[in-house]
Design a protein around this motif. Structure first.
Motif, short mmCIF file in Angstrom:
data_model
loop_
_atom_site.label_atom_id
_atom_site.label_comp_id
_atom_site.label_asym_id
_atom_site.label_seq_id
_atom_site.Cartn_x
_atom_site.Cartn_y
_atom_site.Cartn_z
N LEU A 149 0.94 -1.14 -0.13
CA LEU A 149 -0.04 -0.07 -0.45
C LEU A 149 0.55 1.37 -0.06
N SER A 150 2.49 1.49 0.43
CA SER A 150 2.63 2.21 0.47
C SER A 150 3.84 2.72 -0.50
N ILE A 151 3.19 1.72 -1.64
CA ILE A 151 3.87 1.51 -3.01
C ILE A 151 2.98 1.08 -4.26
N PRO A 152 2.66 2.07 -4.44
CA PRO A 152 1.30 2.00 -5.72
C PRO A 152 1.66 1.88 -6.57
N ASP A 153 0.83 0.47 -7.49
CA ASP A 153 1.08 0.17 -9.29
C ASP A 153 2.64 -0.69 -8.95
N ILE A 154 3.89 -1.18 -8.00
CA ILE A 154 4.75 -1.91 -8.51
C ILE A 154 4.53 -2.75 -7.42
#
Length: 186
Positions: free
Chosen positions: A96-101
């Motif tokens: 959730l802290s690194i969206p889209d990866i």
């Protein structure tokens, strides 16, 4: 209450969490807020550093209908992974802290974890499969590690521009986030 999730690049995500005790202020409300935040963001786990608190607290709520697994919902306070066993297996993880990866991360399928629950009862559990993976991912957060720390240097170099964009707020999510390098609009 839904809390903003801290984005990649914030120093709190790299801090080793500190132990807490039963007198931690408003712990019951904090745990409830963390569950609200995680559910709103469609997550299966959330660690306190992800909401800006460098403490050893995380939550997990995992259920896989396809595998007919029972729901695995727990609160982990001052957790310590005692053992990781089995043949490592790759799985495509996100955060959730690194969206889209998302990246393939290798983890062991079985763990033994010691922790306190929200009632301050101490447990030592053996956990396997996807719940073990989710616990390991969240445990990494309280140890100051991100799943991107587990990819090769080459792969992390290839992700650098995407990670920099996330830290600046150049990403769209359906949940509130706090970005460490977002420029202030004047």
């Amino acid at each position: 209450m839904k809390l903003p999730i801290v984005a990649y690049g914030d120093p709190v995500l790299k801090k080793v969490g500190t132990h807490i005790d039963q007198d931690y202020p408003e712990l019951k409300q904090l745990i409830a807020n963390m569950f609200d935040t995680m559910y709103h963001a469609s997550g299966v786990g959330l660690a306190a550093p992800q909401i800006g608190l460098p403490i050893r607290l995380f939550i997990v709520d995992f259920h896989d209908d396809e595998e007919d697994e029972p729901q695995y919902k727990k609160v982990f306070i001052n957790a310590e992974i005692l053992e990781e066993t089995g043949e490592p297996w790759n799985f495509n993880e996100g955060c959730l802290s690194i969206p889209d990866i998302r990246e393939n991360i290798s983890r062991r399928p079985k763990i033994k974890v010691k922790y306190f629950d929200e009632h301050w009862v101490e447990h030592i559990d053996e956990v396997k499969g996807m719940p073990a993976r989710v616990i390991q991912h969240e445990y990494d957060h309280i140890e100051g590690k991100l799943f991107t720390d587990r990819v090769s240097i080459l792969r992390k170099t290839m992700l650098k521009s995407k990670l920099d964009a996330i830290s600046k707020g150049d990403v769209k999510t359906d949940y509130r986030m706090r970005f460490p390098n977002k420029s202030k609009k004047r």
